[in-house]
Design a protein around this motif. Structure first.
Motif, PDB file in Angstrom:
ATOM      1  N   ASP A 193       0.859  -1.183   0.000  1.00 45.84           N
ATOM      2  CA  ASP A 193       0.000   0.000   0.000  1.00 45.84           C
ATOM      3  C   ASP A 193       0.899   1.238   0.000  1.00 45.84           C
ATOM      4  O   ASP A 193       1.549   1.538   1.000  1.00 45.84           O
ATOM      5  CB  ASP A 193      -0.901  -0.061   1.243  1.00 45.84           C
ATOM      6  N   THR A 221      -3.146   6.173  -4.516  1.00 50.73           N
ATOM      7  CA  THR A 221      -4.400   6.934  -4.426  1.00 50.73           C
ATOM      8  C   THR A 221      -4.209   8.377  -4.875  1.00 50.73           C
ATOM      9  O   THR A 221      -3.091   8.913  -4.809  1.00 50.73           O
ATOM     10  CB  THR A 221      -4.946   6.913  -2.976  1.00 50.73           C
ATOM     11  N   ARG A 232     -12.728  10.433  -4.164  1.00 51.88           N
ATOM     12  CA  ARG A 232     -12.638   8.982  -4.061  1.00 51.88           C
ATOM     13  C   ARG A 232     -12.151   8.335  -5.352  1.00 51.88           C
ATOM     14  O   ARG A 232     -12.947   7.877  -6.177  1.00 51.88           O
ATOM     15  CB  ARG A 232     -14.006   8.360  -3.655  1.00 51.88           C
TER      16      ARG A 232
HETATM   17  N1  PMP Z   1      -4.024   3.218   2.521  1.00 55.42           N
HETATM   18  C1  PMP Z   1      -3.600   3.936   3.552  1.00 55.42           C
HETATM   19  C2  PMP Z   1      -2.344   3.526   4.231  1.00 55.42           C
HETATM   20  C3  PMP Z   1      -4.326   5.049   3.993  1.00 55.42           C
HETATM   21  O1  PMP Z   1      -3.895   5.744   5.054  1.00 55.42           O
HETATM   22  C4  PMP Z   1      -5.506   5.395   3.322  1.00 55.42           C
HETATM   23  C5  PMP Z   1      -6.353   6.575   3.736  1.00 55.42           C
HETATM   24  N2  PMP Z   1      -6.369   6.930   5.008  1.00 55.42           N
HETATM   25  C6  PMP Z   1      -5.902   4.605   2.248  1.00 55.42           C
HETATM   26  C7  PMP Z   1      -5.147   3.531   1.860  1.00 55.42           C
HETATM   27  C8  PMP Z   1      -7.190   4.840   1.504  1.00 55.42           C
HETATM   28  O2  PMP Z   1      -7.225   6.069   0.932  1.00 55.42           O
HETATM   29  P1  PMP Z   1      -8.387   6.464  -0.075  1.00 55.42           P
HETATM   30  O3  PMP Z   1      -9.524   5.514   0.156  1.00 55.42           O
HETATM   31  O4  PMP Z   1      -8.719   7.862   0.260  1.00 55.42           O
HETATM   32  O5  PMP Z   1      -7.792   6.292  -1.436  1.00 55.42           O
END
Ligand code: PMP
Length: 368
Positions: A193, A221, A232
């Motif tokens: 991630d 993201t 989103r």
């Molecule tokens: N991965 C991590 C580590 C995050 O901190 C977040 C958001 N807090 C996300 C994924 C998801 O982010 P989003 O759904 O806004 O793309």
């Protein structure tokens, strides 16, 4: 009928996600961009919006965006799956590779969604905790236990591994050497991630590993560096074996046409995003100096993200005072395992960061 039968048994102890949002003047709580879209990207978005036929369903896979992302990463469009934020894609990965009798390995403290996704998809959660110590320079150290993770996957019983680089809330990254070793040691899907990768040293970018590893998936993201948290939109980059499975479980129209357009516009103005990232990283380093051994003397993480974790005496009280007295909202994580007295603070604009430092310094001087 005056009653309703109970919901599925696995929801019994589950609480709905609570971002702990409160109205404030200074938001340093959700790791969002303090800047948002650049003027040019916004203008381009509004121009495209004017021509968008909103009475038609969106293109399910957001072809244009998929191609733009693939071009940026040097991949093929088939290697990209877009989603309604990273949250949706993480859940989809559990739908595709988790389930009864299957498992998901995580390294807490980390992003809380992984645990919820495991529960909702009936996937067994395996936790390999991180260190929680202070290093020789007085920094908080939440290093991942590489040996324990390699040992765990060597059983051959893992289906998904979700690791975060940079990690939320600790801000540290995984070396590509470790990720390669892990990918070679298991046929589980390894999701790295990288929601915050734009703020990290480029040596942590894991995309180069995609060409040699069919079991790697990378999450990115538009919510953080690209400033589109409100819309989103996110994506997974992976080999066809994985993206084909993700396409089977995704909601066909989860990515609406406006979000896809905004992401396209933001990507087209990448140079401005990189400028914003540079100033956020410079601010992170400034705050680290002001809070650390040469400044207020607080233990905090060496973060590669747009936030840091800091340990303060009476964190709960400090959190409350920052909010009540200064209308500054940070995230209180002090009730979570291994995070006693820890606050997570997002990097804001220089002015917001100054306000935070001044408020915190003042509150730390109060005898309690
Ligand atoms: N991965 C991590 C580590 C995050 O901190 C977040 C958001 N807090 C996300 C994924 C998801 O982010 P989003 O759904 O806004 O793309």
């Amino acid at each position: 009928m005056k009653t309703v039968r109970p919901a599925a048994a696995h929801l019994k102890d589950l609480q709905p996600y609570d971002p702990k949002y409160l109205p404030a003047r200074v938001y340093l709580n959700a790791n969002e961009s303090p800047y948002g879209m650049s003027e040019k990207a916004r203008a381009e978005f509004l121009r495209m919006l004017a021509d968008e036929p909103m009475h038609r369903y969106p293109d399910p896979l957001a072809k244009e965006l998929r191609k733009a992302v693939a071009d940026k990463l040097g991949l093929a469009p088939d290697n990209i799956v877009v989603g309604n934020g990273g949250d949706e894609l993480l859940f989809n990965l559990c739908l595709a590779y988790g389930g009864r009798g299957r498992s998901l390995l995580i390294a807490p403290p980390t992003f809380s969604a992984y645990q919820t996704d495991a529960l909702l998809s009936y996937t067994t959660l395996i936790e390999v905790p991180r260190a929680a110590t202070v290093d020789s320079e007085g920094a908080l150290d939440f290093s991942i236990d590489e040996a324990a993770i390699l040992e765990c996957v060597s059983s051959g019983n893992n289906d998904i591994v979700m690791l975060t680089s940079p990690n939320n809330p600790t801000g540290d990254c995984l070396s590509l050497e470790f990720i390669s070793e892990l990918l070679a040691a298991t046929d589980a899907v390894v999701l790295i991630d990288q929601a915050y990768i734009e703020f990290a040293d480029p040596r942590y970018d894991a995309t180069a590993l995609l060409k040699d590893h069919a079991n790697l998936a990378i999450l990115r993201t538009f919510s953080k560096a690209y400033g589109l948290a409100g819309l989103r939109i996110a994506y997974v980059a992976a080999g066809r074996e994985i993206t084909d499975e993700l396409c089977k479980v995704r909601q066909p129209y989860s990515v609406d046409s406006l979000s896809a357009l905004a992401a396209l516009a933001a990507l087209a103005e990448d140079a401005e995003v990189q400028q914003q990232v540079k100033s956020i990283v410079a601010e992170r380093e400034r705050l680290t100096r002001l809070l650390g051994p040469e400044g207020l003397g607080l233990p905090l993480t060496k973060s590669e993200a747009n936030f840091f974790l800091v340990r303060v005496p009476n964190a709960q009280t400090i959190w409350q005072r920052l909010y009540d007295e200064y209308s500054i909202l940070v995230r209180d994580l002090s009730a979570l395992p291994r995070l006693a007295d820890c606050l997570r603070v997002s990097i804001g604009t220089p002015e917001e960061n100054d306000e935070f430092i001044q408020a915190l310094s003042k509150e730390l001087r109060v005898k309690r």
